[in-house]
Scaffold this motif. Structure first.
Motif, mmCIF file in Angstrom:
data_model
loop_
_atom_site.group_PDB
_atom_site.id
_atom_site.type_symbol
_atom_site.label_atom_id
_atom_site.label_comp_id
_atom_site.label_asym_id
_atom_site.label_seq_id
_atom_site.Cartn_x
_atom_site.Cartn_y
_atom_site.Cartn_z
ATOM 1 N N LYS A 1 0.845 -1.190 0.000
ATOM 2 C CA LYS A 1 0.000 0.000 0.000
ATOM 3 C C LYS A 1 0.883 1.243 0.000
ATOM 4 N N PRO A 2 1.498 1.526 -1.133
ATOM 5 C CA PRO A 2 2.399 2.684 -1.162
ATOM 6 C C PRO A 2 1.639 3.979 -1.309
ATOM 7 N N THR A 3 2.344 5.047 -0.929
ATOM 8 C CA THR A 3 1.839 6.394 -1.145
ATOM 9 C C THR A 3 2.786 7.082 -2.101
ATOM 10 N N ALA A 4 2.335 7.441 -3.279
ATOM 11 C CA ALA A 4 3.199 7.976 -4.327
ATOM 12 C C ALA A 4 2.845 9.416 -4.599
ATOM 13 N N THR A 5 3.866 10.165 -5.006
ATOM 14 C CA THR A 5 3.668 11.533 -5.460
ATOM 15 C C THR A 5 3.773 11.567 -6.964
ATOM 16 N N LYS A 6 3.269 12.594 -7.561
ATOM 17 C CA LYS A 6 3.301 12.700 -9.015
ATOM 18 C C LYS A 6 4.726 12.969 -9.473
ATOM 19 N N PRO A 7 5.155 12.265 -10.530
ATOM 20 C CA PRO A 7 6.518 12.520 -11.042
ATOM 21 C C PRO A 7 6.609 13.884 -11.676
ATOM 22 N N THR A 8 7.743 14.526 -11.450
ATOM 23 C CA THR A 8 7.968 15.860 -12.001
ATOM 24 C C THR A 8 9.169 15.827 -12.931
ATOM 25 N N ILE B 1 9.813 11.877 6.239
ATOM 26 C CA ILE B 1 10.924 12.517 5.531
ATOM 27 C C ILE B 1 10.516 12.747 4.082
ATOM 28 N N GLU B 2 10.610 13.973 3.661
ATOM 29 C CA GLU B 2 10.193 14.340 2.308
ATOM 30 C C GLU B 2 11.405 14.372 1.389
ATOM 31 N N ARG B 3 11.230 13.805 0.207
ATOM 32 C CA ARG B 3 12.288 13.857 -0.779
ATOM 33 C C ARG B 3 12.240 15.215 -1.486
ATOM 34 N N PRO B 4 13.357 15.907 -1.557
ATOM 35 C CA PRO B 4 13.370 17.215 -2.233
ATOM 36 C C PRO B 4 13.195 17.065 -3.740
ATOM 37 N N ASP B 5 12.784 18.132 -4.364
ATOM 38 C CA ASP B 5 12.567 18.125 -5.808
ATOM 39 C C ASP B 5 13.086 19.440 -6.375
ATOM 40 N N THR B 6 14.390 19.437 -6.659
ATOM 41 C CA THR B 6 15.025 20.635 -7.197
ATOM 42 C C THR B 6 15.218 20.561 -8.707
ATOM 43 N N GLY B 7 14.895 19.431 -9.290
ATOM 44 C CA GLY B 7 15.136 19.239 -10.715
ATOM 45 C C GLY B 7 16.491 18.647 -11.022
ATOM 46 N N ASP B 8 17.340 18.470 -9.996
ATOM 47 C CA ASP B 8 18.657 17.848 -10.151
ATOM 48 C C ASP B 8 18.613 16.513 -9.421
ATOM 49 N N ALA B 9 18.618 15.418 -10.182
ATOM 50 C CA ALA B 9 18.451 14.094 -9.571
ATOM 51 C C ALA B 9 19.555 13.800 -8.554
ATOM 52 N N ALA B 10 20.816 14.136 -8.871
ATOM 53 C CA ALA B 10 21.919 13.880 -7.936
ATOM 54 C C ALA B 10 21.754 14.700 -6.669
ATOM 55 N N GLU B 11 21.398 15.973 -6.822
ATOM 56 C CA GLU B 11 21.206 16.842 -5.669
ATOM 57 C C GLU B 11 20.053 16.340 -4.813
ATOM 58 N N ASP B 12 18.939 15.949 -5.461
ATOM 59 C CA ASP B 12 17.775 15.471 -4.718
ATOM 60 C C ASP B 12 18.095 14.193 -3.958
ATOM 61 N N THR B 13 18.826 13.286 -4.602
ATOM 62 C CA THR B 13 19.166 12.016 -3.942
ATOM 63 C C THR B 13 20.087 12.257 -2.744
#
Length: 333
Positions: free
Chosen positions: A159-166, A195-207
């Motif tokens: 039962k995952p909770t997913a956010t919309k891909p950006t 814990i929220e995953r950041p979304d800056t548009g840079d995959a390496a930075e976000d990870t």
């Protein structure tokens, strides 16, 4: 009467005249015998002292020196030859000792690299095994694109909770962020969900930032998985040095100093100009202390840190004080 006396004296003189000559001959014969006896004894002594000699008399001591005779203590004497040979052996022994020490040092470096390769191979095998598992089932509304497999602790449940891909700046859409509530540890699952995953548009930075937040929450296995993604998939990114350093710190705080030492050493070798290379050497010394390594190795790390990154150490008061404290504890000269 007078005539008789004269005749008697003449006869007596005639009788006594040969006696001095006879005595002289007797004395000469005795002396000659003694000389012959002495010469014989001398020849016997010569045969005893010089076997195989000519049997002649000993030559006088004032004879010129034979140029072929080797004098004791001369440069070509047996003692000098032995001394030269001993000196040569000592020189060879010193050379062999130096070569052995050099080979031992090289062997230690090779062993360190082998351990690193074994750790990397184990991580690659784990990743390959995880890739063979079926992809998790997405919730309704998620697109049909395959979802990259995440580490076990970060894998979605039923039962995952997913956010919309950006879409990112480069046009690559990151995978949906799925948070897991672990049935066996609801408290840990709640921490992960918070814990929220950041979304800056840079995959390496976000990870990296997501791994940093996991590390700050002391969720070490999940944080280590994120840091590993950064270093393997984005090795040329600025955050690679940051991620490798925090990977080592996560291992160290999680009670794994051996893995931590490998991670710190890799950051120093792979990204020597990275922003966190000095910190990795600093924490490498601490990992060696936890591993009960000899103080000489700890001092060697501190010396390399100050020699290579002295300006950065001086610019960081906290690190500078830590280095001084560590050197004092290890009795570094």
């Amino acid at each position: 009467m007078r005539t008789y006396l004269i005749s008697a004296l003449v006869v007596a003189g005639t009788a006594l005249a040969p006696q001095p000559a006879f005595a002289q001959r007797t004395t000469g014969a005795a002396i000659e015998g003694r000389v012959d006896r002495l010469e014989g004894e001398m020849r016997a002594v010569q045969r005893k002292v010089f076997p195989g000699g000519s049997g002649q008399y000993v030559q006088p001591e004032n004879q010129p020196t034979n140029p072929d005779t080797i004098l004791s203590g001369s440069p070509t004497s047996p003692v000098a030859d032995l001394t030269a040979r001993v000196d040569s052996l000592e020189t060879q022994l010193r050379g062999m000792t130096a070569q052995i020490e050099t080979n031992q040092h090289r062997l230690q470096l090779v062993e360190g690299r082998l351990k690193t390769l074994e750790a990397n191979a184990a991580a690659a095998a784990a990743a390959a095994a995880a890739a063979a598992e079926p992809a998790p089932i997405q919730s309704p509304g998620a697109d049909d694109r395959p979802t990259p497999v995440r580490p076990v602790a970060d894998r979605p449940s039923d039962k995952p909770t997913a956010t919309k891909p950006t879409p990112t700046k480069g046009g690559v859409t990151p995978p949906p962020v799925v948070r897991t509530v672990v049935a066996k540890d609801p408290e840990r699952g709640a921490k992960l969900a918070a814990i929220e995953r950041p979304d800056t548009g840079d995959a390496a930075e976000d990870t990296y930032l997501y791994g940093y937040r996991l590390w700050a929450a002391k969720l070490y296995p999940e944080a280590e998985a994120q840091f590993t993604i950064v270093t393997t998939k984005f090795p040329t990114h600025k955050r690679a040095s940051y991620a490798q350093n925090l990977l080592g710190r996560s291992y160290l705080e999680d009670g794994k100093p051996s893995l931590a030492s490998l991670a710190f050493y890799d950051n120093y070798k792979k990204w020597p100009d990275g922003d966190r290379a000095p910190e990795s050497l600093y924490y490498l010394a601490q990992a060696l202390v936890k591993l009960d390594k000899p103080a000489a190795q700890v001092c060697k790390v501190y010396t390399e840190l100050t020699r290579t990154y002295g300006a950065k150490v001086d610019a960081d008061p906290k690190m500078k004080a830590g280095v001084a404290k560590g050197r004092a504890a290890a009795n570094c000269s």
